[in-house]
Design a protein around this motif. Structure first.
Motif, PDB file in Angstrom:
ATOM      1  N   VAL A 155      -6.318   3.914   5.948  1.00 25.08           N
ATOM      2  CA  VAL A 155      -7.497   4.647   5.465  1.00 25.08           C
ATOM      3  C   VAL A 155      -8.054   3.926   4.255  1.00 25.08           C
ATOM      4  CG1 VAL A 155      -8.371   6.877   4.672  1.00 25.08           C
ATOM      5  CG2 VAL A 155      -6.409   6.792   6.236  1.00 25.08           C
ATOM      6  N   ASN A 156      -9.381   3.818   4.186  1.00 27.29           N
ATOM      7  CA  ASN A 156      -9.971   3.261   2.974  1.00 27.29           C
ATOM      8  C   ASN A 156     -11.047   4.174   2.397  1.00 27.29           C
ATOM      9  OD1 ASN A 156     -11.749   1.987   5.182  1.00 27.29           O
ATOM     10  ND2 ASN A 156     -12.881   1.451   3.339  1.00 27.29           N
ATOM     11  N   THR A 157     -11.196   4.066   1.087  1.00 26.77           N
ATOM     12  CA  THR A 157     -12.133   4.880   0.326  1.00 26.77           C
ATOM     13  C   THR A 157     -13.484   4.183   0.265  1.00 26.77           C
ATOM     14  OG1 THR A 157     -10.229   5.469  -1.034  1.00 26.77           O
ATOM     15  CG2 THR A 157     -12.376   6.153  -1.835  1.00 26.77           C
ATOM     16  N   CYS A 158     -14.560   4.963   0.395  1.00 28.88           N
ATOM     17  CA  CYS A 158     -15.886   4.369   0.610  1.00 28.88           C
ATOM     18  C   CYS A 158     -16.902   4.822  -0.443  1.00 28.88           C
ATOM     19  CB  CYS A 158     -16.374   4.724   2.014  1.00 28.88           C
ATOM     20  SG  CYS A 158     -15.159   4.419   3.320  1.00 28.88           S
ATOM     21  N   GLY A 179      -7.383   1.762  -3.115  1.00 32.17           N
ATOM     22  CA  GLY A 179      -8.507   2.169  -2.276  1.00 32.17           C
ATOM     23  C   GLY A 179      -8.143   2.243  -0.810  1.00 32.17           C
ATOM     24  N   PHE A 180      -7.123   1.477  -0.397  1.00 29.39           N
ATOM     25  CA  PHE A 180      -6.580   1.546   0.950  1.00 29.39           C
ATOM     26  C   PHE A 180      -5.202   2.186   0.887  1.00 29.39           C
ATOM     27  CE2 PHE A 180      -9.913  -1.111   2.371  1.00 29.39           C
ATOM     28  CZ  PHE A 180      -9.851  -1.256   3.759  1.00 29.39           C
ATOM     29  N   PHE A 181      -4.853   2.957   1.902  1.00 30.94           N
ATOM     30  CA  PHE A 181      -3.516   3.554   1.969  1.00 30.94           C
ATOM     31  C   PHE A 181      -3.205   3.877   3.434  1.00 30.94           C
ATOM     32  CE2 PHE A 181      -6.691   6.790   1.034  1.00 30.94           C
ATOM     33  CZ  PHE A 181      -6.412   7.816   1.935  1.00 30.94           C
ATOM     34  N   LEU A 193       0.817  -1.206   0.000  1.00 32.43           N
ATOM     35  CA  LEU A 193       0.000   0.000   0.000  1.00 32.43           C
ATOM     36  C   LEU A 193       0.858   1.266   0.000  1.00 32.43           C
ATOM     37  CD1 LEU A 193      -2.788  -0.964   2.580  1.00 32.43           C
ATOM     38  CD2 LEU A 193      -2.784  -1.243   0.095  1.00 32.43           C
ATOM     39  N   ILE A 194       0.301   2.312  -0.587  1.00 32.44           N
ATOM     40  CA  ILE A 194       0.946   3.619  -0.646  1.00 32.44           C
ATOM     41  C   ILE A 194       0.823   4.317   0.707  1.00 32.44           C
ATOM     42  CG2 ILE A 194       0.621   5.943  -1.632  1.00 32.44           C
ATOM     43  CD1 ILE A 194      -0.053   4.521  -4.286  1.00 32.44           C
ATOM     44  N   THR A 195       1.829   5.120   1.067  1.00 33.32           N
ATOM     45  CA  THR A 195       1.808   5.907   2.298  1.00 33.32           C
ATOM     46  C   THR A 195       1.802   7.393   1.967  1.00 33.32           C
ATOM     47  OG1 THR A 195       3.012   4.208   3.540  1.00 33.32           O
ATOM     48  CG2 THR A 195       3.013   6.433   4.451  1.00 33.32           C
ATOM     49  N   LEU A 196       0.853   8.130   2.558  1.00 30.41           N
ATOM     50  CA  LEU A 196       0.837   9.586   2.468  1.00 30.41           C
ATOM     51  C   LEU A 196       1.556  10.147   3.693  1.00 30.41           C
ATOM     52  CD1 LEU A 196      -1.486   8.980   0.391  1.00 30.41           C
ATOM     53  CD2 LEU A 196      -2.537  11.112   1.201  1.00 30.41           C
ATOM     54  N   ASP A 197       2.571  10.963   3.459  1.00 25.75           N
ATOM     55  CA  ASP A 197       3.356  11.547   4.537  1.00 25.75           C
ATOM     56  C   ASP A 197       2.873  12.975   4.766  1.00 25.75           C
ATOM     57  OD1 ASP A 197       5.199  12.543   6.308  1.00 25.75           O
ATOM     58  OD2 ASP A 197       6.963  11.943   5.150  1.00 25.75           O
ATOM     59  N   PHE A 198       2.145  13.177   5.862  1.00 27.84           N
ATOM     60  CA  PHE A 198       1.557  14.489   6.126  1.00 27.84           C
ATOM     61  C   PHE A 198       2.589  15.529   6.563  1.00 27.84           C
ATOM     62  CE2 PHE A 198      -3.314  14.025   6.812  1.00 27.84           C
ATOM     63  CZ  PHE A 198      -3.437  13.545   5.519  1.00 27.84           C
ATOM     64  N   LEU A 203      -2.246  10.603  -3.506  1.00 30.60           N
ATOM     65  CA  LEU A 203      -3.577  10.192  -3.057  1.00 30.60           C
ATOM     66  C   LEU A 203      -4.397   9.635  -4.221  1.00 30.60           C
ATOM     67  CD1 LEU A 203      -5.741   9.961  -0.879  1.00 30.60           C
ATOM     68  CD2 LEU A 203      -6.346  12.356  -1.310  1.00 30.60           C
ATOM     69  N   VAL A 204      -4.345  10.274  -5.385  1.00 22.01           N
ATOM     70  CA  VAL A 204      -5.094   9.777  -6.539  1.00 22.01           C
ATOM     71  C   VAL A 204      -4.633   8.370  -6.900  1.00 22.01           C
ATOM     72  CG1 VAL A 204      -5.394  10.042  -9.029  1.00 22.01           C
ATOM     73  CG2 VAL A 204      -5.746  11.990  -7.528  1.00 22.01           C
ATOM     74  N   LYS A 205      -3.350   8.145  -6.909  1.00 17.38           N
ATOM     75  CA  LYS A 205      -2.832   6.816  -7.212  1.00 17.38           C
ATOM     76  C   LYS A 205      -3.347   5.800  -6.197  1.00 17.38           C
ATOM     77  CE  LYS A 205       1.567   4.305  -7.745  1.00 17.38           C
ATOM     78  NZ  LYS A 205       1.227   3.634  -9.012  1.00 17.38           N
ATOM     79  N   ALA A 206      -3.367   6.197  -4.910  1.00 14.19           N
ATOM     80  CA  ALA A 206      -3.817   5.293  -3.850  1.00 14.19           C
ATOM     81  C   ALA A 206      -5.293   4.940  -3.994  1.00 14.19           C
ATOM     82  CB  ALA A 206      -3.549   5.916  -2.481  1.00 14.19           C
ATOM     83  N   VAL A 207      -6.142   5.944  -4.210  1.00 15.11           N
ATOM     84  CA  VAL A 207      -7.586   5.670  -4.244  1.00 15.11           C
ATOM     85  C   VAL A 207      -8.021   5.042  -5.549  1.00 15.11           C
ATOM     86  CG1 VAL A 207      -8.099   7.507  -2.590  1.00 15.11           C
ATOM     87  CG2 VAL A 207      -8.204   8.005  -5.031  1.00 15.11           C
TER      88      VAL A 207
END
Length: 338
Positions: A223-226, A55-57, A26-31, A47-51
């Protein structure tokens, strides 16, 4: 703003599994990148690549300390230690603090409500607001577009939840066919899952249909997209199918306590494809299932209650196609996932 906190015992996490499982990559977003134009653009691409792909990241460096997270697990542990006869006096409900919901909870939880509220609100300011801003940038929308339809103090079905899967015997796990929870999608925008080390969460790859395990990674949120984001984007963002499997053998002797936050658009938001997005227009994502069918587009409140009514149907057997493929609303039939 910090609140006074009652004394509370610690929460001890179990050891991670030593089994070699097929983990999802899974991809990680570094805030830590968030807050500058360059950083936000970089996060938007990630984020676009992840979702779109998984769908999970993961999200890391989201400005909520592990100590505060551990406190919430400890609160959840105390809640689930309340005797059954006491629990039966209450109706299960998520924790939402925008003034639209009552808080009828066991006394052991009542004393922690100010702390729980502060924690829940911080998830909006430190995690969800940034995610909504980054996603708006990715879709070519005004930066506050998605934040405005996910306001904490406007009525919604957002909530924090403690969720416990009680361990089963090996014989019971065999009867369950290796699954504690069947494949499904979440009905809101984003679901936040705090790291806990009992491996059980599995996700279904959008492209291959294969299942893989989600690894608990230190210092991250999963996180997952719903569904709601899928509707709002005309399917550009994909609602991810996931399930809860029986844990690996070296973790089947313990309970699995989860700490989750379910983010949903405000109740009055209509789940139409966002027409203002040039990205969606250019890539041909202009209608969702309701719009394509010509049926009325539901509000988030209508969608939530319809989906929950189906989920809570009693006395049905899994495998009954009339139930698994039932119409949730005109224009949308549920789907059966393994």
């Amino acid at each position: 703003m910090p609140v006074a906190v009652p004394e509370l015992g610690s929460y001890d996490f179990v050891q991670e599994t030593k089994e070699d499982l097929p983990w999802a990559d899974l991809i990680t977003l570094d805030f830590s990148l968030y807050g500058t134009p360059e950083g936000n653009q970089q996060l938007a691409k990630t984020l676009v690549k992840a979702v779109r792909e998984d769908g999970f990241f993961y999200v890391k460096n989201f400005n909520i300390s592990q100590e505060r997270v551990n406190r919430q697990f400890a609160i959840g542990k105390q809640l689930y230690e309340v005797p059954l006869e006491e629990k039966l006096k209450y109706v299960p409900q998520g924790l939402e603090f925008n003034g639209d919901f009552t808080h009828d909870h066991p006394q052991v939880l009542q004393q922690f409500l100010p702390e729980v509220e502060e924690f829940a609100r911080s998830l909006h300011t430190e995690v969800l607001d940034p995610l909504h801003e980054i996603l708006a940038i990715a879709l070519g929308l005004p930066v506050d577009y998605l934040k405005n339809i996910h306001q904490y103090d406007v009525k919604s079905e957002d909530h924090l939840r403690y969720m416990k899967y009680t361990k089963f015997s090996p014989e019971e796990n065999d009867k369950l066919g290796g699954l504690w929870g069947r494949g499904h999608t979440d009905l809101g925008s984003f679901t936040l899952l705090f790291r806990q080390p009992v491996a059980a969460l599995q996700i279904k790859n959008h492209a291959t249909g294969e299942w893989s395990w989600v690894k608990p990674v230190d210092g991250t949120l999963t996180v997952n997209t719903c569904d709601a984001l899928s509707f709002l984007s005309g399917g550009y963002m994909k609602s991810t199918v996931h399930r809860v499997a029986v844990p690996p053998k070296d973790q089947q002797h313990v309970d699995r306590l989860g700490l989750l936050y379910f983010s949903r658009p405000n109740n009055d938001v209509e789940l139409r494809t966002i027409k203002e997005s040039p990205v969606l227009r250019e890539q041909g994502f202009t209608e969702n299932e309701f719009e394509k069918s010509g049926n009325p587009v539901p509000t988030m409140e209508t969608w939530t209650f319809a989906k929950q009514k189906w989920q809570r149907t009693k006395n049905v057997a899994w495998g009954d196609k009339k139930f698994e493929n039932a119409q949730i609303l005109p224009g949308w039939n549920e789907r059966a996932y393994a």
